[in-house]
Design a protein around this motif. Structure first.
Motif, PDB file in Angstrom:
ATOM      1  N   LEU A 167      50.381  37.918  41.304  1.00 27.15           N
ATOM      2  CA  LEU A 167      49.963  39.089  40.532  1.00 27.15           C
ATOM      3  C   LEU A 167      51.106  40.088  40.408  1.00 27.15           C
ATOM      4  CD1 LEU A 167      46.361  39.657  41.946  1.00 27.15           C
ATOM      5  CD2 LEU A 167      46.939  39.205  39.558  1.00 27.15           C
ATOM      6  N   ARG A 168      51.811  40.338  41.504  1.00 26.33           N
ATOM      7  CA  ARG A 168      52.936  41.274  41.465  1.00 26.33           C
ATOM      8  C   ARG A 168      54.047  40.746  40.573  1.00 26.33           C
ATOM      9  NH1 ARG A 168      51.781  41.616  47.067  1.00 26.33           N
ATOM     10  NH2 ARG A 168      53.503  40.179  47.518  1.00 26.33           N
ATOM     11  N   PHE A 169      54.299  39.448  40.654  1.00 25.24           N
ATOM     12  CA  PHE A 169      55.344  38.824  39.848  1.00 25.24           C
ATOM     13  C   PHE A 169      55.053  39.016  38.354  1.00 25.24           C
ATOM     14  CE2 PHE A 169      56.455  34.921  37.449  1.00 25.24           C
ATOM     15  CZ  PHE A 169      57.846  35.018  37.493  1.00 25.24           C
ATOM     16  N   TYR A 170      53.838  38.702  37.936  1.00 20.20           N
ATOM     17  CA  TYR A 170      53.494  38.812  36.517  1.00 20.20           C
ATOM     18  C   TYR A 170      53.464  40.267  36.055  1.00 20.20           C
ATOM     19  CZ  TYR A 170      52.349  33.857  36.744  1.00 20.20           C
ATOM     20  OH  TYR A 170      52.413  32.494  36.900  1.00 20.20           O
ATOM     21  N   GLN A 171      53.014  41.155  36.917  1.00 22.11           N
ATOM     22  CA  GLN A 171      52.985  42.570  36.548  1.00 22.11           C
ATOM     23  C   GLN A 171      54.404  43.102  36.319  1.00 22.11           C
ATOM     24  OE1 GLN A 171      50.714  44.101  39.829  1.00 22.11           O
ATOM     25  NE2 GLN A 171      48.735  43.611  38.883  1.00 22.11           N
ATOM     26  N   LYS A 172      55.345  42.638  37.127  1.00 17.80           N
ATOM     27  CA  LYS A 172      56.744  43.050  36.940  1.00 17.80           C
ATOM     28  C   LYS A 172      57.297  42.556  35.612  1.00 17.80           C
ATOM     29  CE  LYS A 172      58.124  43.471  41.802  1.00 17.80           C
ATOM     30  NZ  LYS A 172      58.988  42.928  42.890  1.00 17.80           N
ATOM     31  N   LEU A 173      56.736  41.455  35.113  1.00 13.34           N
ATOM     32  CA  LEU A 173      57.177  40.908  33.826  1.00 13.34           C
ATOM     33  C   LEU A 173      56.463  41.568  32.650  1.00 13.34           C
ATOM     34  CD1 LEU A 173      57.439  37.057  34.540  1.00 13.34           C
ATOM     35  CD2 LEU A 173      59.227  38.805  34.653  1.00 13.34           C
ATOM     36  N   GLY A 174      55.584  42.514  32.926  1.00 12.83           N
ATOM     37  CA  GLY A 174      54.916  43.243  31.848  1.00 12.83           C
ATOM     38  C   GLY A 174      53.501  42.784  31.541  1.00 12.83           C
ATOM     39  N   TYR A 175      52.934  41.934  32.396  1.00 14.17           N
ATOM     40  CA  TYR A 175      51.573  41.454  32.164  1.00 14.17           C
ATOM     41  C   TYR A 175      50.554  42.417  32.772  1.00 14.17           C
ATOM     42  CZ  TYR A 175      53.314  37.033  30.394  1.00 14.17           C
ATOM     43  OH  TYR A 175      53.940  36.085  29.620  1.00 14.17           O
ATOM     44  N   SER A 176      49.421  42.539  32.095  1.00 12.68           N
ATOM     45  CA  SER A 176      48.334  43.380  32.583  1.00 12.68           C
ATOM     46  C   SER A 176      47.000  42.690  32.308  1.00 12.68           C
ATOM     47  CB  SER A 176      48.365  44.760  31.919  1.00 12.68           C
ATOM     48  OG  SER A 176      48.269  44.633  30.498  1.00 12.68           O
ATOM     49  N   ARG A 177      45.957  43.209  32.884  1.00 12.83           N
ATOM     50  CA  ARG A 177      44.630  42.598  32.757  1.00 12.83           C
ATOM     51  C   ARG A 177      44.205  42.552  31.289  1.00 12.83           C
ATOM     52  NH1 ARG A 177      39.304  43.943  32.621  1.00 12.83           N
ATOM     53  NH2 ARG A 177      37.874  42.596  33.777  1.00 12.83           N
ATOM     54  N   ASP A 178      43.801  41.368  30.848  1.00 12.27           N
ATOM     55  CA  ASP A 178      43.390  41.185  29.459  1.00 12.27           C
ATOM     56  C   ASP A 178      41.951  41.679  29.268  1.00 12.27           C
ATOM     57  OD1 ASP A 178      44.240  39.707  26.825  1.00 12.27           O
ATOM     58  OD2 ASP A 178      42.165  39.089  27.190  1.00 12.27           O
ATOM     59  N   GLU A 179      41.649  42.092  28.058  1.00 14.66           N
ATOM     60  CA  GLU A 179      40.314  42.621  27.763  1.00 14.66           C
ATOM     61  C   GLU A 179      39.221  41.570  27.959  1.00 14.66           C
ATOM     62  OE1 GLU A 179      39.608  43.428  23.542  1.00 14.66           O
ATOM     63  OE2 GLU A 179      41.479  42.358  23.082  1.00 14.66           O
ATOM     64  N   TYR A 180      39.591  40.276  27.919  1.00 14.97           N
ATOM     65  CA  TYR A 180      38.599  39.212  28.080  1.00 14.97           C
ATOM     66  C   TYR A 180      38.548  38.658  29.505  1.00 14.97           C
ATOM     67  CZ  TYR A 180      38.390  39.336  23.005  1.00 14.97           C
ATOM     68  OH  TYR A 180      38.228  39.745  21.704  1.00 14.97           O
ATOM     69  N   SER A 181      39.235  39.322  30.419  1.00 13.29           N
ATOM     70  CA  SER A 181      39.192  38.904  31.819  1.00 13.29           C
ATOM     71  C   SER A 181      37.782  39.120  32.373  1.00 13.29           C
ATOM     72  CB  SER A 181      40.202  39.706  32.631  1.00 13.29           C
ATOM     73  OG  SER A 181      40.306  39.218  33.946  1.00 13.29           O
ATOM     74  N   PRO A 182      37.295  38.221  33.230  1.00 12.35           N
ATOM     75  CA  PRO A 182      35.924  38.357  33.740  1.00 12.35           C
ATOM     76  C   PRO A 182      35.710  39.642  34.533  1.00 12.35           C
ATOM     77  CG  PRO A 182      37.136  36.695  34.973  1.00 12.35           C
ATOM     78  CD  PRO A 182      37.980  37.031  33.780  1.00 12.35           C
TER      79      PRO A 182
END
Length: 217
Positions: A167-182
């Motif tokens: 989660l930390r790795f992807y967040q550092k790359l600019g990813y965030s929770r998608d609107e369709y996430s459960p």
């Protein structure tokens, strides 16, 4: 032909030429012994396929098993053979010059999610000695490059909530929770059941501009 169907219909060489950089290892000059190659579910060799499966099983089988998704080697192997799946394989020559072992890989697909044209990262795995050395970031950048060149709206992936490092790795790359996430679910007895995974996404609309600015800077 719609862009997604057009991309997925391309022969492997044409797919790479249209969507990926000329050099897949550009930026990995500090690791000259490794190379990256593009394959799909039809062209990947039996040994490469097993190497990829073993990387998944060794690093994530227990996490899958503890989640709502569950772990099934048969289902995972079937998923890995999806026709439109592409592989970026990080390979390293073994002691036998004609043989290379897969030490990391990223699998992805251009597809539709909730009506959006996206590039979806299915798996990203690296052998322990290669972790935290820039390989994961580089493989993600190649996938995003492909998605940007194809004109898709965003890059998406699924990550287990308990995998805090990922989660930390992807967040550092600019990813965030998608609107369709459960979302959390309220059970009949009033208890709240939290999802075991989350869906992250990153807009690729600005990706090319950001990459150009980074190279200029």
């Amino acid at each position: 032909m719609p862009p997604i169907e057009d991309a997925n219909s391309l022969p492997l060489a044409d797919y790479g030429a249209r969507f990926l950089p000329t050099s897949l290892t550009l930026g990995l000059s500090s690791h000259p012994s490794h190379r990256i190659k593009l394959e799909n579910s039809s062209t990947i060799s039996a040994q490469e396929f097993e190497d990829c499966f073993n990387l998944i099983a060794s690093s994530s089988a227990s996490t899958y098993a503890a989640s709502s998704i569950g772990w099934s080697p048969t289902k995972k192997r079937k998923e890995m053979k999806l026709p439109d799946l592409r592989y970026l394989l990080l390979v390293h020559p073994t002691s036998h010059s004609a043989v290379s072992s897969v030490e990391g890989f990223l699998s992805f697909m251009m597809t539709y999610e909730d009506g959006h044209e996206v590039i979806y990262c299915y798996e990203l795995h690296l052998a322990p000695p290669l972790q935290r050395r820039g390989f994961g970031k580089h493989l993600m950048s190649l996938m995003e490059h492909a998605g940007s060149n194809a004109g898709v709206e965003k890059s998406m992936l699924t990550v287990f909530v308990r995998n805090e490092a990922a989660l930390r790795f992807y967040q550092k790359l600019g990813y965030s929770r998608d609107e369709y996430s459960p979302e959390p679910r309220t059970m009949r007895n009033g208890t709240i059941k939290m999802p075991t995974y989350t869906i992250l996404s990153k807009s690729l609309q600005q990706w090319a501009t950001d990459e150009e600015d980074e190279q200029i800077g």
